[in-house]
Design a protein around this motif. Structure first.
Motif, PDB file in Angstrom:
ATOM      1  N   VAL A  57       0.652  -0.975   0.073  1.00 43.14           N
ATOM      2  CA  VAL A  57       0.046  -0.038  -0.335  1.00 43.14           C
ATOM      3  C   VAL A  57       0.591   1.141  -0.098  1.00 43.14           C
ATOM      4  O   VAL A  57       1.838   1.407   0.558  1.00 43.14           O
ATOM      5  N   LEU A  58       0.573   2.018  -0.793  1.00 47.02           N
ATOM      6  CA  LEU A  58       1.450   3.591  -1.132  1.00 47.02           C
ATOM      7  C   LEU A  58       0.097   4.535  -0.602  1.00 47.02           C
ATOM      8  O   LEU A  58      -0.716   4.539  -1.938  1.00 47.02           O
ATOM      9  N   MET A  59       0.419   5.299  -0.242  1.00 49.40           N
ATOM     10  CA  MET A  59      -0.737   6.349   0.219  1.00 49.40           C
ATOM     11  C   MET A  59      -0.278   7.192  -0.191  1.00 49.40           C
ATOM     12  O   MET A  59       1.124   8.037  -0.653  1.00 49.40           O
ATOM     13  N   LEU A  60      -1.243   8.376  -0.797  1.00 56.43           N
ATOM     14  CA  LEU A  60      -1.518   9.176  -1.965  1.00 56.43           C
ATOM     15  C   LEU A  60      -2.264   9.741  -1.642  1.00 56.43           C
ATOM     16  O   LEU A  60      -3.326   9.325  -2.555  1.00 56.43           O
ATOM     17  N   THR A  61      -2.405  10.964  -1.354  1.00 56.44           N
ATOM     18  CA  THR A  61      -3.462  11.456  -0.304  1.00 56.44           C
ATOM     19  C   THR A  61      -3.029  13.059  -0.448  1.00 56.44           C
ATOM     20  O   THR A  61      -1.563  13.959  -0.829  1.00 56.44           O
ATOM     21  N   TYR A  62      -3.349  14.099  -0.304  1.00 62.90           N
ATOM     22  CA  TYR A  62      -3.432  15.648   0.322  1.00 62.90           C
ATOM     23  C   TYR A  62      -2.814  15.479   1.685  1.00 62.90           C
ATOM     24  O   TYR A  62      -3.283  16.754   2.062  1.00 62.90           O
ATOM     25  N   SER A  63      -3.589  14.447   2.722  1.00 69.56           N
ATOM     26  CA  SER A  63      -3.656  14.780   4.141  1.00 69.56           C
ATOM     27  C   SER A  63      -2.282  14.666   4.350  1.00 69.56           C
ATOM     28  O   SER A  63      -1.264  13.759   3.924  1.00 69.56           O
ATOM     29  N   GLU A  64      -1.283  15.665   5.164  1.00 70.06           N
ATOM     30  CA  GLU A  64      -0.309  15.762   5.380  1.00 70.06           C
ATOM     31  C   GLU A  64      -0.147  15.911   7.132  1.00 70.06           C
ATOM     32  O   GLU A  64       1.073  15.806   7.021  1.00 70.06           O
ATOM     33  N   GLU A  65      -0.779  16.110   7.817  1.00 71.11           N
ATOM     34  CA  GLU A  65      -0.867  15.469   8.769  1.00 71.11           C
ATOM     35  C   GLU A  65       0.100  15.069   9.327  1.00 71.11           C
ATOM     36  O   GLU A  65       0.169  13.687   9.144  1.00 71.11           O
ATOM     37  N   THR A  66       1.162  15.612  10.631  1.00 72.77           N
ATOM     38  CA  THR A  66       1.940  14.438  11.258  1.00 72.77           C
ATOM     39  C   THR A  66       1.796  12.513  11.614  1.00 72.77           C
ATOM     40  O   THR A  66       1.750  11.923  11.912  1.00 72.77           O
ATOM     41  N   GLU A  67      -0.158  13.412  12.643  1.00 70.72           N
ATOM     42  CA  GLU A  67      -0.632  11.967  13.152  1.00 70.72           C
ATOM     43  C   GLU A  67      -1.201  10.953  11.795  1.00 70.72           C
ATOM     44  O   GLU A  67      -0.581   9.496  12.073  1.00 70.72           O
ATOM     45  N   THR A  68      -1.823  11.464  11.174  1.00 76.05           N
ATOM     46  CA  THR A  68      -2.152  10.538   9.974  1.00 76.05           C
ATOM     47  C   THR A  68      -0.593   9.880   8.799  1.00 76.05           C
ATOM     48  O   THR A  68      -0.659   8.609   9.269  1.00 76.05           O
ATOM     49  N   VAL A  69      -0.014  10.955   8.670  1.00 81.65           N
ATOM     50  CA  VAL A  69       1.590  10.054   8.397  1.00 81.65           C
ATOM     51  C   VAL A  69       2.058   8.803   9.241  1.00 81.65           C
ATOM     52  O   VAL A  69       2.354   7.794   8.891  1.00 81.65           O
ATOM     53  N   HIS A  70       1.835   9.530  10.866  1.00 79.02           N
ATOM     54  CA  HIS A  70       2.543   8.645  12.065  1.00 79.02           C
ATOM     55  C   HIS A  70       1.203   7.472  11.867  1.00 79.02           C
ATOM     56  O   HIS A  70       1.830   5.884  11.647  1.00 79.02           O
ATOM     57  N   ARG A  71       0.365   7.133  11.359  1.00 81.75           N
ATOM     58  CA  ARG A  71      -1.026   6.329  12.030  1.00 81.75           C
ATOM     59  C   ARG A  71      -0.776   5.254  10.459  1.00 81.75           C
ATOM     60  O   ARG A  71      -0.941   3.531  10.774  1.00 81.75           O
ATOM     61  N   ALA A  72      -0.582   5.812   9.486  1.00 78.40           N
ATOM     62  CA  ALA A  72      -0.262   4.994   7.785  1.00 78.40           C
ATOM     63  C   ALA A  72       0.361   4.121   8.119  1.00 78.40           C
ATOM     64  O   ALA A  72       0.261   3.082   7.783  1.00 78.40           O
ATOM     65  N   LEU A  73       1.812   4.344   8.156  1.00 78.37           N
ATOM     66  CA  LEU A  73       2.808   3.778   8.835  1.00 78.37           C
ATOM     67  C   LEU A  73       3.217   2.661   9.456  1.00 78.37           C
ATOM     68  O   LEU A  73       2.480   1.471   9.371  1.00 78.37           O
ATOM     69  N   ARG A  74       1.953   2.857  10.660  1.00 77.42           N
ATOM     70  CA  ARG A  74       2.525   2.024  11.804  1.00 77.42           C
ATOM     71  C   ARG A  74       0.937   0.505  11.440  1.00 77.42           C
ATOM     72  O   ARG A  74       0.987  -0.231  11.743  1.00 77.42           O
ATOM     73  N   LEU A  75       0.396   1.031  10.412  1.00 74.13           N
ATOM     74  CA  LEU A  75      -0.686   0.371  10.185  1.00 74.13           C
ATOM     75  C   LEU A  75      -1.108   0.025   8.920  1.00 74.13           C
ATOM     76  O   LEU A  75      -1.554  -1.386   8.262  1.00 74.13           O
ATOM     77  N   GLY A  76       0.457  -0.047   8.294  1.00 74.26           N
ATOM     78  CA  GLY A  76       0.696  -0.866   7.177  1.00 74.26           C
ATOM     79  C   GLY A  76       1.141  -0.405   6.052  1.00 74.26           C
ATOM     80  O   GLY A  76       1.438  -0.946   5.391  1.00 74.26           O
ATOM     81  N   THR A  87       7.141  16.594   2.354  1.00 76.97           N
ATOM     82  CA  THR A  87       6.791  17.210   3.957  1.00 76.97           C
ATOM     83  C   THR A  87       6.353  15.698   5.101  1.00 76.97           C
ATOM     84  O   THR A  87       6.427  16.081   5.711  1.00 76.97           O
ATOM     85  N   PRO A  88       4.990  14.507   4.283  1.00 81.48           N
ATOM     86  CA  PRO A  88       5.682  12.909   5.383  1.00 81.48           C
ATOM     87  C   PRO A  88       7.162  13.095   6.318  1.00 81.48           C
ATOM     88  O   PRO A  88       6.871  11.963   6.776  1.00 81.48           O
ATOM     89  N   ALA A  89       7.801  13.396   5.369  1.00 81.48           N
ATOM     90  CA  ALA A  89       9.426  12.628   5.639  1.00 81.48           C
ATOM     91  C   ALA A  89       9.331  13.432   6.843  1.00 81.48           C
ATOM     92  O   ALA A  89       9.888  12.397   8.241  1.00 81.48           O
ATOM     93  N   THR A  90       9.307  14.558   6.377  1.00 74.18           N
ATOM     94  CA  THR A  90       9.788  15.904   7.689  1.00 74.18           C
ATOM     95  C   THR A  90       8.533  15.569   9.233  1.00 74.18           C
ATOM     96  O   THR A  90       8.771  15.576   9.860  1.00 74.18           O
ATOM     97  N   ALA A  91       6.953  15.320   8.681  1.00 70.66           N
ATOM     98  CA  ALA A  91       6.239  15.499   9.589  1.00 70.66           C
ATOM     99  C   ALA A  91       6.572  14.033  10.196  1.00 70.66           C
ATOM    100  O   ALA A  91       6.608  14.149  12.071  1.00 70.66           O
ATOM    101  N   LEU A  92       6.875  13.073  10.116  1.00 65.99           N
ATOM    102  CA  LEU A  92       6.898  11.587  10.964  1.00 65.99           C
ATOM    103  C   LEU A  92       8.492  11.910  12.121  1.00 65.99           C
ATOM    104  O   LEU A  92       8.061  11.619  12.140  1.00 65.99           O
ATOM    105  N   ALA A 149       9.055  15.272  12.803  1.00 66.26           N
ATOM    106  CA  ALA A 149       9.079  15.978  14.156  1.00 66.26           C
ATOM    107  C   ALA A 149       8.012  15.207  14.778  1.00 66.26           C
ATOM    108  O   ALA A 149       8.592  15.360  15.992  1.00 66.26           O
ATOM    109  N   HIS A 150       7.430  14.107  14.587  1.00 65.89           N
ATOM    110  CA  HIS A 150       6.284  13.399  15.395  1.00 65.89           C
ATOM    111  C   HIS A 150       7.036  12.613  16.709  1.00 65.89           C
ATOM    112  O   HIS A 150       6.738  12.231  17.791  1.00 65.89           O
ATOM    113  N   MET A 151       8.354  12.237  15.239  1.00 70.49           N
ATOM    114  CA  MET A 151       8.831  11.542  16.618  1.00 70.49           C
ATOM    115  C   MET A 151       9.712  12.279  17.742  1.00 70.49           C
ATOM    116  O   MET A 151      10.067  11.596  18.837  1.00 70.49           O
TER     117      MET A 151
END
Length: 228
Positions: free
Chosen positions: A86-105, A137-142, A144-146
């Motif tokens: 699964v490759l997320m392809l989206t306009y959603s760039e929130e830090t928590e969304t990115v983190h959750r997506a990776l944790r979910l697979g 953006t998601p790389a930076t958000a990730l 920042a979340h960590m």
């Protein structure tokens, strides 16, 4: 070289496109179908349709949006990850969304407007081969979340004492988040070999023999014994 009995190396890479916007779906399908060795086997407008399509067509890679009606991307991500990369392809760039997506697979995360057509095709091909992809953006958000989620004890870590470099700190933060070496390489824009070299040095400096022990030491749940 042994023959490929299933013809997997020669057959087109099969893609499922999931987005509630029909214009986006059509554009992605046209773009991917024009790439040599790629074929879009199905489209879906929500998470529920996506799971049904994945079960029926068994795509190699699924492009998944986050916000959709009926069932959003994150709610069906665990089920999809059992069936397809699964490759997320989206306009959603929130830090928590990115983190959750990776944790979910999810195996990668691309934000619209941050990649070219060629980069998207490369990301799809690489994902089937197990290589993760992230846009800026998601790389930076990730990262920042960590940093924001570190425990108070971790924040007090004496970097001079354990002699970790800034890059090794970033890598260890990502290890502690549960990311694989492939995902860390993509997030930090370095090779997997470089990630492994960083990890070997980190383990030596932290006095850890394996990944789980290093995470426990890093998060302050075990006694840190720094090797001189």
């Amino acid at each position: 070289m042994a023959a490929d009995p299933g013809g997997l190396e020669n057959r087109p890479l099969r893609v499922l496109v999931v987005d509630d916007n029909p214009v986006v779906r059509a554009g992605l399908s046209a773009l991917l179908s024009g790439g040599a060795g790629l074929t879009v086997v199905a489209e879906a407008a929500d998470g529920h349709q996506a799971v049904l399509a994945a079960r029926r067509h068994r795509p190699d890679v699924t492009l998944l949006d986050v916000r959709m009606p009926r069932a959003d991307g994150l709610s069906v991500l665990p089920a999809l990850a059992e069936l397809t990369a699964v490759l997320m392809l989206t306009y959603s760039e929130e830090t928590e969304t990115v983190h959750r997506a990776l944790r979910l697979g999810a195996g990668g995360y691309l934000v619209h407007g941050e990649f070219t057509a060629e980069e998207l095709i490369t990301a799809v091909r690489d994902l089937r081969a197990g290589r993760a992809h992230f846009t800026a953006t998601p790389a930076t958000a990730l990262l920042a979340h960590m940093r924001a989620s570190l425990s108070p004890l971790r924040k007090q870590l004496d970097l001079a004492q354990c002699q970790l470099s800034r890059r090794e700190v970033e890598v260890m933060d990502l290890i502690a988040s549960g990311m694989t070496n492939t995902q860390i390489a993509a997030a930090c824009f370095i090779s997997e070999k470089t990630v492994k070299n960083h990890i070997n040095r980190i383990f030596t400096k932290l006095g850890a023999d394996h990944r789980s022990q290093a995470i426990a030491l890093w998060l302050g749940t075990a006694r840190r014994e720094v090797r001189r």
